[in-house]
Design an enzyme around this catalytic site. Structure first.
Site, mmCIF file in Angstrom:
data_model
loop_
_atom_site.group_PDB
_atom_site.id
_atom_site.type_symbol
_atom_site.label_atom_id
_atom_site.label_comp_id
_atom_site.label_asym_id
_atom_site.label_seq_id
_atom_site.Cartn_x
_atom_site.Cartn_y
_atom_site.Cartn_z
ATOM 1 N N LYS A 85 -45.848 32.737 4.186
ATOM 2 C CA LYS A 85 -45.833 33.973 3.398
ATOM 3 C C LYS A 85 -44.572 34.770 3.716
ATOM 4 O O LYS A 85 -44.298 35.065 4.885
ATOM 5 C CB LYS A 85 -47.072 34.816 3.712
ATOM 6 C CG LYS A 85 -48.359 34.182 3.185
ATOM 7 C CD LYS A 85 -49.578 34.974 3.571
ATOM 8 C CE LYS A 85 -49.715 36.256 2.782
ATOM 9 N NZ LYS A 85 -50.982 36.959 3.115
HETATM 10 C C1 E4P Z 1 -53.499 38.352 1.545
HETATM 11 O O1 E4P Z 1 -52.823 37.380 1.390
HETATM 12 C C2 E4P Z 1 -52.965 39.741 1.594
HETATM 13 O O2 E4P Z 1 -52.013 39.876 2.584
HETATM 14 C C3 E4P Z 1 -54.117 40.688 1.823
HETATM 15 O O3 E4P Z 1 -55.143 40.368 0.893
HETATM 16 C C4 E4P Z 1 -53.730 42.160 1.736
HETATM 17 O O4 E4P Z 1 -54.907 42.921 1.750
HETATM 18 P P1 E4P Z 1 -54.915 44.511 1.931
HETATM 19 O O5 E4P Z 1 -54.193 45.140 0.791
HETATM 20 O O6 E4P Z 1 -56.365 44.853 1.956
HETATM 21 O O7 E4P Z 1 -54.237 44.793 3.244
#
Ligand code: E4P
Length: 220
Positions: A85
């Site tokens: 990521k």
């Molecule tokens: C997943 O890949 C994301 O990083 C995550 O769902 C972010 O979630 P949040 O906005 O609740 O922190």
């Protein structure tokens, strides 16, 4: 359509893998922190082993440049089933498209994360990202429409046959899951608490209890 668990909690990962509904697991530094991980690399390696043949998504922790690319390569070498990521931009507003492009060109499956607009995700796809994480909850927090972004993006990817998958992320509740799935997300990543709610209905519990009570009554 693929379903991912947004968690670094091995107990939850094992539980939901056992239910047969998971295609992978997503993490980010906040998820690792929330789930009590103190040593990220061994934890990610272990999660990757658990998740295989599904994909484990592991996020870089440096904001830009050669250092980011280097860390991305290192993460990708932790296991065969890792997607790396990379946030679509830095906190000060510079795009990370060059880093996404370099990693993708080196054969790394890149998940471009923190995408909050159609434009960011479309550019990440152009740069070679395999996955586009649309943070629907955060878009909605700001008065936007996360599902509409997914719908537009899916149409654009299909029209131009761009080979990238949309991940609906930042899911806050079961309605977000339904909206994301029906808007055309290829994947949805869901926190354990939301997945538990998705599987549950009070009236189903009541209904099943009635079946069991009547079965006992029939058996005398
Ligand atoms: C997943 O890949 C994301 O990083 C995550 O769902 C972010 O979630 P949040 O906005 O609740 O922190």
């Amino acid at each position: 359509m693929q379903l991912f668990l947004d968690s670094a909690d091995e107990k939850q990962v094992k539980y939901w893998l056992g239910q047969g509904v998971l295609d992978g697991v997503t993490t980010n530094p906040s998820v690792l922190f929330r789930d009590g991980v103190v040593d990220p690399l061994p934890a990610l390696e272990s999660l990757a082993r658990l998740t295989a043949p599904g994909v484990l998504h592991a996020e870089v922790t440096v904001p830009r440049g050669a250092e980011l690319v280097h860390q991305g390569i290192e993460l990708s070498q932790l296991a065969d089933n890792i997607a790396v990521k990379v946030p679509v931009q830095t906190p000060d507003g510079a795009p990370c498209l060059a880093e996404i492009h370099e990693l993708s060109s080196a054969g790394v499956a890149v998940n471009s994360t923190a995408c909050l607009s159609f434009g960011q995700a479309a550019l990440a796809a152009k740069a070679g990202a395999s996955y586009l994480s649309i943070l629907v909850g955060r878009i909605d927090d700001e008065g936007g429409d996360g599902a509409a972004v997914i719908r537009d993006l899916r149409r654009w990817l299909d029209d131009w046959q761009v080979d990238a998958k949309i991940i609906a992320a930042s899911v806050r509740g079961t309605a977000d899951v339904r909206r994301s799935m029906t808007a055309g997300a290829h994947c949805v990543t869901v926190p354990p608490a939301v997945l538990a709610k998705l599987a549950d209905h009070k009236y189903s519990r009541h209904t099943v209890q009635q079946f069991l009570d009547d079965a006992r009554a029939v058996a005398g």
